[in-house]
Design an enzyme around this catalytic site. Sequence first.
Site, PDB file in Angstrom:
ATOM      1  N   SER A   3       9.263  -2.070  13.449  1.00 49.28           N
ATOM      2  CA  SER A   3       8.876  -0.667  13.625  1.00 49.28           C
ATOM      3  C   SER A   3       8.093  -0.425  14.912  1.00 49.28           C
ATOM      4  O   SER A   3       8.064   0.708  15.408  1.00 49.28           O
ATOM      5  CB  SER A   3       8.050  -0.205  12.423  1.00 49.28           C
ATOM      6  OG  SER A   3       8.818  -0.241  11.247  1.00 49.28           O
ATOM      7  N   GLU A  23      -6.590   7.398   2.137  1.00 49.12           N
ATOM      8  CA  GLU A  23      -6.724   6.080   1.520  1.00 49.12           C
ATOM      9  C   GLU A  23      -7.368   5.111   2.510  1.00 49.12           C
ATOM     10  O   GLU A  23      -7.306   5.325   3.725  1.00 49.12           O
ATOM     11  CB  GLU A  23      -5.356   5.529   1.095  1.00 49.12           C
ATOM     12  CG  GLU A  23      -4.686   6.264  -0.059  1.00 49.12           C
ATOM     13  CD  GLU A  23      -5.383   6.006  -1.389  1.00 49.12           C
ATOM     14  OE1 GLU A  23      -6.052   4.957  -1.529  1.00 49.12           O
ATOM     15  OE2 GLU A  23      -5.246   6.853  -2.294  1.00 49.12           O
TER      16      GLU A  23
END
Length: 510
Positions: free
Chosen positions: A98, A263
């Site tokens: 990625s 988060e």
Amino acid sequence: MISELVLCVVEEKDPGFWRAQAQATLQSALSRKLNTNVAKNIVLFLGDGMGITTITAARILKGQLENQTGEETVMTMDTFPYVGLAKVYSVDFQIPDSAATATAYLCGVKTNLNVVGLSAAARNGVCRTQKGNESVGVVTTTRVQHATPAGAYAHSSRTWYSDDDMPASAKRDGCTDIAAQLINNTDIDVIIGGGRKYMTPKGTVDPEYPLDLSSLGKRQDNRNLIDEWISMKKEKVAHYIWNKKDFDAVDPETTDYLMALFEPGDLRYEEERDPLMDPSIIETTEKANRILQKNPKGFFLLVEGGRIDQGHHASRASMALHEAVALDNAVARALELTSEDETLTIVTADHSHSLSFNGYPFRGNSILGKSPLYGQDLLPYTTLMYGNGPGHKIIDNKRPDIRSVDTSKTTTLAPLKAICCPNEARFAAGVAEQFAIAEAKLRAWSSVDGDESNDDSYDEDFLPANEPTTQSTDLSSYPHYLRDLLHHPSVSEPTPAETRAMRGRERRGL
């Protein structure tokens, strides 16, 4: 549902049913008008790991979630008028990651595996997605320091999320972690995702998980990057939030900057998300869009469905496919909020996964279920399978019997679609290199308000070959691709055996 399926079967037995659909499809294509407008805004949706098989399976799942058979479902991304395929590989590997792919489609330059925002010769690059007069937003379902979002602002090894993740030699050479680059490299108006723990001093208690040791702050330099970001924006209306209640209270009309980190690390899977604590990707996409669209000069918004990839890595097809469906729903919402007369919307993937369809499941069979036909060993198998990853079991040379197993939660070439403005969207036709996506984005902005500064060349975005680097000569501890990245002439190229050994050590250390 039974009556709907019966009606579907009756219709499909009539040849005229299919001919009518074919004629409607052809007529739609022939009547399409060329949009010659110049795009003011660019919205790039990136499904991490969302290859063709994933899209096909997600399409079926989306339909089945709506009580349809699924195969005939039309996803929002399926309606785009320009569709093509992007060739994905990195400079040094057939299969990219990625980080290397983000550098290709955001910066327009292919690079080495695990490298973000730097060329294969290791020159520090300046991506065109960095801020000019337009507003910039980054939305992800992973940590905001992860490979894909980092491609919009960082120049680094992909694993240097905070300074705690960096080798001592890199720190001595003056390298900077990704989290620090997030607030210092470019002026990003909207930052939404996870990754709180990479922004705060080591041992900082997380506001949501105060008893969870894995959620504690990680920074060794004792910097609180959240506080620093707030201080940098004190002349503007800037909000840092970490929960849905505060997120819902943010007024896009009066907000200049937003950092929302829901988060400590990556966000929860859509199937496991607590809607009272964390917004959906539809909601985060809408909030970002409404904040950014106030800029009359336009905006660039990157939206990543990052946990598609992570679901696949864990051999959890159900999680990956629900993430893909959620991303498609976010695409639909973004199209509602923007005008195709002035907005170039792109949906693509960075790479694929080893997910495959198997056997001959009946029409309407649960995409997350088992094939009704057994294998030659007289055992059932799931429709979806992975060519690698966790979950593979062979006992006494036999596969496990999964007849009593609920596979709906545990089931063990990148597509490219674009809509409007067709002057730039026409690049999404046939097979093209992945880095051409960045060129299309560049051209989309090249004539806005008569701005000719964005020309067709990326040459000035990277240091010339004779530009000396400032790194020290002690680079022996780096993997070869980072030594190439730092580009010091005294470092010799490793042999293939050395490369394999170093790569193995690097992977085991992740």
